[in-house]
Design a protein around this motif. Structure first.
Motif, PDB file in Angstrom:
ATOM      1  N   ALA A   1       0.815  -1.223   0.000  1.00  0.00           N
ATOM      2  CA  ALA A   1       0.000   0.000   0.000  1.00  0.00           C
ATOM      3  C   ALA A   1       0.851   1.277   0.000  1.00  0.00           C
ATOM      4  CB  ALA A   1      -0.983  -0.016   1.168  1.00  0.00           C
TER       5      ALA A   1
ATOM      6  N   ALA B   1       3.922   1.506  -1.037  1.00  0.00           N
ATOM      7  CA  ALA B   1       4.692   1.520  -2.288  1.00  0.00           C
ATOM      8  C   ALA B   1       3.841   1.993  -3.457  1.00  0.00           C
ATOM      9  CB  ALA B   1       5.275   0.133  -2.576  1.00  0.00           C
ATOM     10  N   ALA B   2       2.517   1.683  -3.441  1.00  0.00           N
ATOM     11  CA  ALA B   2       1.641   2.099  -4.540  1.00  0.00           C
ATOM     12  C   ALA B   2       1.582   3.615  -4.663  1.00  0.00           C
ATOM     13  CB  ALA B   2       0.230   1.521  -4.343  1.00  0.00           C
ATOM     14  N   GLY B   3       1.897   4.309  -3.561  1.00  0.00           N
ATOM     15  CA  GLY B   3       1.876   5.774  -3.570  1.00  0.00           C
ATOM     16  C   GLY B   3       2.826   6.393  -4.572  1.00  0.00           C
ATOM     17  N   VAL B   4       3.856   5.627  -5.000  1.00  0.00           N
ATOM     18  CA  VAL B   4       4.814   6.123  -5.989  1.00  0.00           C
ATOM     19  C   VAL B   4       4.099   6.570  -7.269  1.00  0.00           C
ATOM     20  CG1 VAL B   4       6.782   5.466  -7.417  1.00  0.00           C
ATOM     21  CG2 VAL B   4       6.580   4.603  -5.092  1.00  0.00           C
TER      22      VAL B   4
END
Lengths: 231, 115
Positions: free
Chosen positions: B67, B69-72
């Motif tokens: 979750a 990491a998806a913010g990238v």
């Protein structure tokens, strides 16, 4: 309907589905570094959110309780560190010196290069933790006021760069001792490097996890103090 | 397994307490990790519950990291001009760290063997 799509139940279903999909891809690809579950899982989540036109920050709020578990997971790293302790006995001097100097080098080299390329304050803060394992990196970065997602991205990219280049680099340098090979990979490329080291040999894996824990602990202690003085 | 989980949470809570009481710049979970490590060294072995509890949690790390990491992918326009510096710092920094550590540990290891 719409409040269901914006609630925690939807968020956890999406996350678990992405995890299953990511694990499937990773094992099917014979554990290719580029398909590490964190990378492929995050990509699947991002794709789903974009397709369903969902807001990332709403999703992140809904999954907060899962991210909370990174706290106890960080504490749990004490167990493998304790298990690897016996490896230190014969080589304590070289290993401890390499961890101390190497961990500072890993942070400082990234900071200097980013600064030369004109990175801003937030990006610099988020790069200091690039060589330590993600749960520790996230907790340290949050405390420093850096951007968590950039910290995670830098940790993962570091891991991928480490495992794709080490064989070539260490052949050039003629370092073939599994102990040294594993230790350097764990130091520079944390958990992703450690899983790669276990594929080389059990000895390389053990030294890599030792380096992973020592670098994490040392950087977590060193960086907050250093950041207070310099940034 | 739940008893092991309680130990982990307890160490973290104690770590957060110490951080606030002494105003330390270290994160609470890291202090908790050091506390548990010292505790294990004193105790001399790893209790069964703690072993399984911590192993389960460490195995699930990729799930916990997805979750954030998806913010990238959602950093937005504000970060666009930071990408070149970011990529350069991570790739060149990691390569130089590997070379530096490799040379350093080989030098120290050879010196250690001779004495």
């Amino acid at each position: 309907m719409s409040e269901l799509m914006h609630g925690p139940l939807f968020a956890i279903t999406l996350t678990l589905l992405a995890y299953q999909g990511a694990m499937f891809l990773y094992t099917r690809s014979a554990r290719a570094a580029m398909l590490h579950p964190t990378i492929s899982g995050a990509t699947l989540i991002a794709l789903a959110l974009m397709l369903l036109q969902q807001d990332y920050y709403t999703y992140y709020q809904n999954i907060n309780w899962l991210t909370f578990l990174l706290g106890p997971a960080t504490v749990a790293l004490a167990v493998p560190l304790y298990r690897q302790l016996h490896l230190l006995r014969n080589m304590a001097g070289p290993l401890l010196i390499t961890v101390t100097v190497g961990a500072i080098f890993a942070s400082a080299s990234a900071l200097i290069i980013a600064w030369l390329f004109g990175a801003n304050h937030d990006t610099l803060l988020s790069l200091t933790t690039k060589s330590i394992t993600t749960p520790i990196a996230i907790t340290v970065t949050q405390d420093l006021g850096g951007i968590t997602t950039i910290a995670v991205a830098s940790v993962i990219l570091t891991g991928v760069v480490g495992i794709t280049t080490i064989s070539w680099l260490f052949n050039k340098l003629d370092i073939q001792d599994d102990r040294l090979w594993g230790f350097c990979l764990g130091l520079a490329a944390h958990a992703i490097g450690t899983s790669r080291a276990f594929e080389r040999s059990a000895v390389a894996g053990a030294f890599s996890s030792l380096a992973l824990c020592l670098t994490g602990a040392f950087t977590a202690i060193f960086v907050p103090f250093a950041a207070r003085w310099f940034l | 397994m739940l008893a092991g989980f309680l130990t982990l949470i307890g160490c973290q809570l104690l770590g957060e307490f110490i951080q606030r009481a002494l105003d330390l710049p270290l994160p609470g979970p890291v202090i908790g990790m050091l506390l548990l490590f010292v505790g294990l060294c004193i105790h001399g072995n790893v209790p069964k519950d703690l072993e399984t509890g911590s192993q389960r949690l460490i195995e699930l790390l990729p799930l916990l990291l997805m979750a954030p990491a998806a913010g990238v992918f959602f950093l937005g326009a504000g970060f666009a001009n930071q990408w070149p510096a970011f990529i350069a710092a991570v790739t060149l920094g990691t390569l130089s760290t590997l070379v530096f550590c490799g040379l350093l540990i080989r030098f120290l290891h050879n010196r250690n063997k001779r004495t």
